[in-house]
Design an enzyme around this catalytic site. Structure first.
Site, PDB file in Angstrom:
ATOM      1  CE  LYS A 146      -1.566   1.908   3.668  1.00 31.45           C
ATOM      2  NZ  LYS A 146      -1.625   2.455   5.026  1.00 31.45           N
ATOM      3  CG  ASP A 175      -5.769  -4.079   3.806  1.00 33.32           C
ATOM      4  OD1 ASP A 175      -5.455  -4.234   5.000  1.00 33.32           O
ATOM      5  OD2 ASP A 175      -6.552  -3.209   3.422  1.00 33.32           O
ATOM      6  CG  HIS A 176      -0.812  -4.652   7.786  1.00 30.21           C
ATOM      7  ND1 HIS A 176      -0.996  -3.339   7.454  1.00 30.21           N
ATOM      8  CD2 HIS A 176      -0.893  -4.702   9.132  1.00 30.21           C
ATOM      9  CE1 HIS A 176      -1.173  -2.624   8.551  1.00 30.21           C
ATOM     10  NE2 HIS A 176      -1.114  -3.421   9.585  1.00 30.21           N
ATOM     11  CD  GLU A 214      -2.370   3.581  14.269  1.00 31.10           C
ATOM     12  OE1 GLU A 214      -1.223   3.137  14.250  1.00 31.10           O
ATOM     13  OE2 GLU A 214      -2.862   4.256  13.348  1.00 31.10           O
ATOM     14  CG  ASP A 233      -2.205   5.721   7.087  1.00 28.20           C
ATOM     15  OD1 ASP A 233      -1.368   5.222   6.324  1.00 28.20           O
ATOM     16  OD2 ASP A 233      -2.143   5.635   8.338  1.00 28.20           O
ATOM     17  CG  HIS A 238      -5.595  -1.063   7.131  1.00 27.36           C
ATOM     18  ND1 HIS A 238      -5.000  -1.806   6.144  1.00 27.36           N
ATOM     19  CD2 HIS A 238      -4.626  -0.228   7.576  1.00 27.36           C
ATOM     20  CE1 HIS A 238      -3.729  -1.436   6.007  1.00 27.36           C
ATOM     21  NE2 HIS A 238      -3.483  -0.477   6.864  1.00 27.36           N
ATOM     22  CE  LYS A 338      -1.167   7.374  12.046  1.00 27.67           C
ATOM     23  NZ  LYS A 338      -0.780   5.958  12.222  1.00 27.67           N
TER      24      LYS A 338
HETATM   25  C1  BG6 Z   1      -0.495   1.192   8.298  1.00 25.65           C
HETATM   26  C2  BG6 Z   1      -0.623   2.684   8.374  1.00 25.65           C
HETATM   27  O1  BG6 Z   1      -1.026   0.691   7.102  1.00 25.65           O
HETATM   28  O2  BG6 Z   1      -1.197   0.612   9.386  1.00 25.65           O
HETATM   29  C3  BG6 Z   1      -0.108   3.207   9.688  1.00 25.65           C
HETATM   30  O3  BG6 Z   1       0.094   3.282   7.310  1.00 25.65           O
HETATM   31  C4  BG6 Z   1      -0.794   2.511  10.839  1.00 25.65           C
HETATM   32  O4  BG6 Z   1      -0.292   4.617   9.808  1.00 25.65           O
HETATM   33  C5  BG6 Z   1      -0.714   1.000  10.654  1.00 25.65           C
HETATM   34  O5  BG6 Z   1      -0.126   2.881  12.023  1.00 25.65           O
HETATM   35  C6  BG6 Z   1      -1.558   0.301  11.705  1.00 25.65           C
HETATM   36  O6  BG6 Z   1      -1.334  -1.074  11.637  1.00 25.65           O
HETATM   37  P1  BG6 Z   1      -1.501  -1.998  12.900  1.00 25.65           P
HETATM   38  O7  BG6 Z   1      -1.271  -3.374  12.384  1.00 25.65           O
HETATM   39  O8  BG6 Z   1      -0.485  -1.546  13.907  1.00 25.65           O
HETATM   40  O9  BG6 Z   1      -2.895  -1.774  13.384  1.00 25.65           O
END
Ligand code: BG6
Length: 496
Positions: A146, A175-176, A214, A233, A238, A338
């Protein structure tokens, strides 16, 4: 699980942060678990001039000490490639062939794009010109990190460009969030239990709420983030994927296309928010300076790399509907931000109350099913029980399952799972091009309205709070759940 066939993984952008922090540790873990193919190599590729040894040394900083790391490190190689010089791709090809001969690995390749997105246009083209993108005999796959576009138009262009050189079934869009164990478990929770699915619709569900909070700020990524914001983002990718998993119909079989067809249908059913309704349905915010545990915290506009007059949102909350048979009339609320009080991602299914109230249920309330994505991964059901003693007082109690109870099981990281799936040619947990475009189609009017209408407020919220108060007003028929670190706790002022 079966082993993937022998192959070489080429990482473009290998000297970057993602390679060190996520990819190398994930590959090492796969190696430790015995999941890597018997013959396997990683070829790091980026502009920086490095030898294999230099690359291995850098990688070892992100690996535990010991013999296993030393053995793993031997699978790492490096080739300097300037992605804008086509001749460098000839060198890359020769190097791949050499490694293949040396290590006895067939020419099955995965190309991982972990570079600045502007290079996503060029690298696939040069891979194709060098004859690396397709093969009748061997597998060729492309993983795209991404961001996948910055709006609907750029996402469409990127899709067209990739599909000029690769077929859709060769393209793996990361998309992790889809790699998270708890997200995948949603399929199992919903479709392997008889008790949830009959209730999973507008007859029994009053609203659905998704929070991804976050506690960190932009952490040195101000330059990138200021061009992106929470909508691009986190939400477009996500969080909408989470919506897809919650709202999809049961697929006929567990297979990449069957599942992705159902997710696409959810995205196609999202009711568009017209530009003139954006202020009503979408609340955006930006964190301002504050003090946390006695220490001063910078406001977003004072973060390095951020414009002093920035109007980029670090928080977004929205209300929307899914216009289909299952979800007619059920509001969905999602929020992400955030510098909120804690790091937590969870989905709350709020069930409707009983049709006729026999008891004083003020404290019993409606049933909730909470699916905790992270941390304290698990599932919680809230329901009413009689308070012991005289009369019929009802109180809410918890029934909870925590993944940590499965102490012997290794919870794989997202990248472990996703890399392994790609090696095995399974695209289920990767986004398909049509779904990515459909998700952009939904957020595009919101981005347009923000850009063209300066009257739409961007609310400040002190760092360390739950975002603008106006996001509370969005939820017309209740309140957000204010989750804590521990799954079973909640409340605005819970211990963090
Ligand atoms: C990323 C964003 O894709 O996902 C970041 O670019 C974000 O800004 C992150 O902090 C959050 O991932 P996770 O797995 O920590 O929830």
């Amino acid at each position: 699980m079966k082993k993937a066939k022998n192959q070489i993984l080429v990482i473009f952008g290998a000297s970057g942060d993602l390679t060190k922090r996520k990819l190398i540790p994930a590959l090492f873990e796969l190696y430790e678990q015995g999941f890597l193919p018997d013959k396997f190599a990683v070829l790091g590729a980026s502009r920086t001039l490095l030898s294999d040894e230099d690359f291995r040394k850098k990688a070892s900083e992100f690996l535990p000490e010991g013999e296993r790391s030393r053995l793993f490190n031997k699978m790492l190689f490096y080739q300097s490639v300037s992605p804008t010089i086509v001749k460098d791709f000839d060198k890359l090809k020769t190097r791949l062939e050499d490694i293949g001969v040396q290590q006895n690995i067939e020419a099955n390749y995965i190309f991982y794009l972990s570079t600045p997105p502007s290079l996503y246009q060029i690298i696939p083209k040069y891979l194709s010109q060098t004859g690396l993108s397709k093969s009748d005999q061997f597998s060729r796959r492309l993983i795209v990190e991404k961001p996948f576009g910055t709006d609907l138009n750029t996402a469409k262009k990127l899709n067209i460009n990739l599909l000029n050189y690769f077929d859709e079934n060769q393209v793996y869009r990361i998309d992790h969030y889809l790699g998270k164990e708890t997200v995948q478990n949603m399929l199992v929770t919903r479709f392997s239990n008889g008790i949830f699915e009959p209730l999973w619709n507008h007859n029994y569900i009053e609203r659905v709420e998704i929070t991804s909070a976050e506690s960190l700020g932009v952490e040195g990524r101000g330059g990138y983030y200021d061009q992106s914001g929470a909508m691009r983002d986190m939400l477009q990718n996500h969080l909408l994927q989470l919506v897809g998993f919650v709202a999809m119909e049961p697929p006929v079989i567990i297979d990449a296309n069957a599942i992705r067809n159902e997710i696409l249908k959810v995205f196609q059913s999202l009711r568009p928010i017209p530009e003139n309704k954006v202020a009503k349905y979408v609340i955006r915010g930006q964190y301002t300076e504050s003090s946390l545990k006695g220490k001063p915290v910078l406001g977003y506009r004072d973060e390095p790399g951020v414009d002093k007059l920035s109007r980029t949102e670090t928080f977004v909350a929205l209300k929307f509907f899914i216009d289909n048979w299952r979800w007619a009339g059920v509001p969905f609320y999602i929020r992400t931000g955030k510098k909120l009080p804690t790091r937590v991602t969870e989905i709350v299914i709020h069930f409707k109350s009983v049709p006729h109230h026999l008891f004083d249920t003020k404290s019993g309330g409606n049933n909730q099913l909470i699916i905790r994505i992270q941390p304290d991964e698990g599932i919680l059901v809230k329901f009413g029980m009689k308070t012991p003693g005289a009369g019929f007082k009802v109180q809410t109690v918890n029934m909870d399952f925590h993944y940590s109870d499965l102490a012997d099981e290794h919870l794989p990281s997202s990248y472990e799972r996703l890399l392994l799936d790609c090696m095995q040619g399974d695209a289920t947990l990767y986004s398909r091009g049509d779904a990515v475009e459909e998700a952009w189609k939904f957020v595009q009017p919101i981005l347009n309205a923000w850009q063209t209408n300066p009257e739409i407020p961007i609310y400040g919220y002190p760092a360390g709070t739950w975002g603008p108060e106006d996001s509370d007003k969005l939820v017309s028929n209740g309140k957000w759940r204010y989750p804590c670190k521990n799954l079973t706790d909640d409340g605005l002022y819970c211990k963090l």
